[in-house]
Write an enzyme that holds these catalytic residues in place. Structure first.
Site, PDB file in Angstrom:
ATOM      1  N   HIS A 144       0.834  -1.201   0.000  1.00  0.00           N
ATOM      2  CA  HIS A 144       0.000   0.000   0.000  1.00  0.00           C
ATOM      3  C   HIS A 144       0.868   1.250   0.000  1.00  0.00           C
ATOM      4  O   HIS A 144       1.923   1.303   0.647  1.00  0.00           O
ATOM      5  CB  HIS A 144      -0.917   0.006   1.218  1.00  0.00           C
ATOM      6  CG  HIS A 144      -2.146   0.829   1.025  1.00  0.00           C
ATOM      7  ND1 HIS A 144      -2.161   2.189   1.226  1.00  0.00           N
ATOM      8  CD2 HIS A 144      -3.391   0.502   0.590  1.00  0.00           C
ATOM      9  CE1 HIS A 144      -3.375   2.653   0.959  1.00  0.00           C
ATOM     10  NE2 HIS A 144      -4.138   1.644   0.575  1.00  0.00           N
ATOM     11  N   HIS A 145       0.419   2.275  -0.747  1.00  0.00           N
ATOM     12  CA  HIS A 145       1.195   3.507  -0.864  1.00  0.00           C
ATOM     13  C   HIS A 145       1.264   4.265   0.457  1.00  0.00           C
ATOM     14  O   HIS A 145       2.121   5.129   0.636  1.00  0.00           O
ATOM     15  CB  HIS A 145       0.576   4.397  -1.951  1.00  0.00           C
ATOM     16  CG  HIS A 145       1.527   5.412  -2.510  1.00  0.00           C
ATOM     17  ND1 HIS A 145       2.828   5.547  -2.073  1.00  0.00           N
ATOM     18  CD2 HIS A 145       1.376   6.358  -3.479  1.00  0.00           C
ATOM     19  CE1 HIS A 145       3.425   6.522  -2.742  1.00  0.00           C
ATOM     20  NE2 HIS A 145       2.565   7.026  -3.594  1.00  0.00           N
ATOM     21  N   SER A 146       0.400   3.959   1.396  1.00  0.00           N
ATOM     22  CA  SER A 146       0.487   4.580   2.717  1.00  0.00           C
ATOM     23  C   SER A 146       1.716   4.105   3.472  1.00  0.00           C
ATOM     24  O   SER A 146       2.155   4.745   4.435  1.00  0.00           O
ATOM     25  CB  SER A 146      -0.774   4.258   3.530  1.00  0.00           C
ATOM     26  OG  SER A 146      -0.927   2.858   3.662  1.00  0.00           O
ATOM     27  N   ASN A 324       5.886   7.697   3.492  1.00  0.00           N
ATOM     28  CA  ASN A 324       6.252   8.470   2.317  1.00  0.00           C
ATOM     29  C   ASN A 324       7.115   9.669   2.702  1.00  0.00           C
ATOM     30  O   ASN A 324       6.952  10.256   3.768  1.00  0.00           O
ATOM     31  CB  ASN A 324       4.990   8.980   1.610  1.00  0.00           C
ATOM     32  CG  ASN A 324       4.203   7.859   0.958  1.00  0.00           C
ATOM     33  OD1 ASN A 324       4.281   7.638  -0.234  1.00  0.00           O
ATOM     34  ND2 ASN A 324       3.431   7.128   1.751  1.00  0.00           N
TER      35      ASN A 324
END
Length: 478
Positions: A144-146, A324
């Site tokens: 997941h990009h989180s 991120n």
């Protein structure tokens, strides 16, 4: 169980997620089976299934209440058989069959009842026509990009793979993660701490720096959105929500398409020098020219230049980390001109102006800047209204530096690595590149319904690179 609070920018990827817009990023790597171990893939999977030790982020479970956070699960609570999957390609096992499988795997949203990652070991990939005919296999991973951005994902991969071809019994990715043993075999580098040390002068100096950061951020955001609202800006500067409407900017659907292209960096470097630019300028020019040709074929080229959202890494330390650390700038792609040289010059001017607009602040303050900059875009995604009205940008184009040397997994050399990215309503195409061992590997991720014949963009990228070389008089290197 321990909880780790999510940063606001990381939480946004979870809130914006729907079944049509899964917020996950992936990596596809191809390897060569060692000649002396024909059962290498089956043996690897069997050994990996026996390793049930997990490091972050592979043991993080999402909890939205009372506040968005990661719960660190005990090893015994993680179902490895769910996360690790073994597949085989149908004959002939070409890049086409691999692309079809990865497109399908990347289309599915991950189940939040489990930690948000999957690892797919894929065998049956046909030999590369350019080598001695040895069998190959592939590894597709998504998360997941989180939890991870492009640079963070490459750093996790770099910790997992070794520069030593004789290294054996290497741990799987979930046992390495961001905090487990580094298997790269590289000498340890000096690492910057993630905790910023207060500058000399104590509290007053810290408050002064904070005030300067706030002024820098406010000035940058104020100028950016003034240009968005009024449309009055330098003709070379790109501003959010001033991009022309294109076929890439409508509502999207669940199925994905994925295509690849790769070039030698030694082919790109002389071109960058001749153009007095960077490798990234060449990459943007190749992408812009390819998109122009593609849209001309469809009779769908806007009269204004397309605008790209270009992620910029702001990581201030050397190691891997969950979450991120990225901000964004906007750049024109010169799709409104037929001339490759004019396209390059437009891109160089636009990216320079975009970089000049970024505030000069530390990583923590940059997170705040990015949150405010992207707030209108994220709000569209969360409210489900993306793809209606003028787009913030036409697509995302990203360039991530990867390992410079050949990497191995239990003696199996990694040949190529391609990024597989995410899409939004209002942004149906993503082009991301990763450099690796002298190669520049590009992944094209698109909405199947919005971007017909996605492979044509990859083909046009090769044609545009040849045009640039002809324009600048650069000899093509084998």
């Amino acid at each position: 169980m321990a909880r780790k609070l999510l940063k606001t920018n990381d939480s946004a990827w979870l809130f914006a997620e729907t079944s049509r817009t899964p917020m996950q990023v992936g990596m596809l790597a191809t390897f060569r089976v060692p000649h002396d171990r024909p059962t290498f893939v089956a043996d690897l999977v069997a050994r990996w299934r026996s390793v049930r030790r997990f490091q972050g982020p592979y043991n993080y479970l999402y909890r939205s209440l009372p506040v968005p956070s990661w719960v660190e699960l005990p090893d015994a609570d993680i179902d490895l058989d769910y996360h690790l999957r073994h597949s085989a390609l149908p004959a002939p096992g070409s890049q086409r069959e691999l692309g079809v499988l990865v497109s399908r795997l990347h289309s599915a949203k991950m189940d939040r009842r489990y930690p948000l990652w999957e690892c797919h070991v894929i065998e049956g990939l046909e030999p590369d026509p350019g080598d001695d005919g040895g069998p190959r296999w592939a590894l597709y991973m998504k998360a997941h990009h989180s939890q991870v951005d492009g640079v963070g994902g490459v750093r996790l991969l770099s910790r997992m793979l070794s520069v030593d071809p004789d290294a054996r019994d290497m741990l799987p990715p979930w046992a390495v993660g961001a905090h487990g043993p580094d298997q790269s075999g590289l000498p340890p580098k000096a690492r910057r701490t993630e905790v910023e040390v207060a500058p000399p002068g104590g509290l007053v100096s810290g408050l002064t720096d904070g005030a300067r950061s706030a002024v820098s951020i406010a000035g940058s955001l104020g100028r950016t959105y003034a240009e968005t609202l009024t449309g009055r800006t330098d003709p070379d500067r790109a501003a959010p929500f001033r991009a022309p409407k294109s076929i890439f900017n409508g509502r999207i659907h669940t199925p994905r398409r994925f295509a690849t292209q790769h070039y030698s960096i030694e082919r790109l470097r002389p071109l960058a020098k001749a153009a007095d630019g960077s490798l990234n300028d060449v990459f943007l020019a190749v992408s812009g020219g390819a998109l122009r040709q593609y849209l001309l074929e469809l009779d769908a080229l806007p009269t204004e230049s397309l605008t790209a959202n270009v992620p910029v890494s702001v990581r201030a330390h050397e190691g891997a980390r969950v979450g991120n650390a990225v901000t964004f700038l906007y750049a024109r792609l010169g799709t409104d001109t037929h001339s490759p040289r004019k396209r390059v010059e437009a891109i160089k001017a636009s990216t320079r102006l975009g970089k000049d607009r970024l505030p000069s602040v530390g990583q923590g303050a940059m997170d705040a800047y990015t949150g405010v900059l992207m707030a209108p875009f994220i709000a569209q995604a969360v409210l489900g209204v993306g793809g209606r009205g003028r787009p913030a940008s036409n697509l995302v184009i990203s360039n991530v530096p990867g390992p410079a040397e050949t990497r191995y997994l239990d003696g199996s050399p990694m040949e190529e690595i391609f990024p597989v990215s995410l899409l939004f309503n209002g942004q149906a195409l993503n082009i991301t590149a990763v450099s690796y061992a002298g190669e520049f590997n590009i992944g094209f991720t698109g909405c199947r319904d919005s971007v017909p014949s996605l492979q044509r963009i990859a083909v046009h990228a090769g044609d545009e690179l040849a045009r640039l070389e002809q324009e600048y008089g650069v000899a093509v290197r084998a």
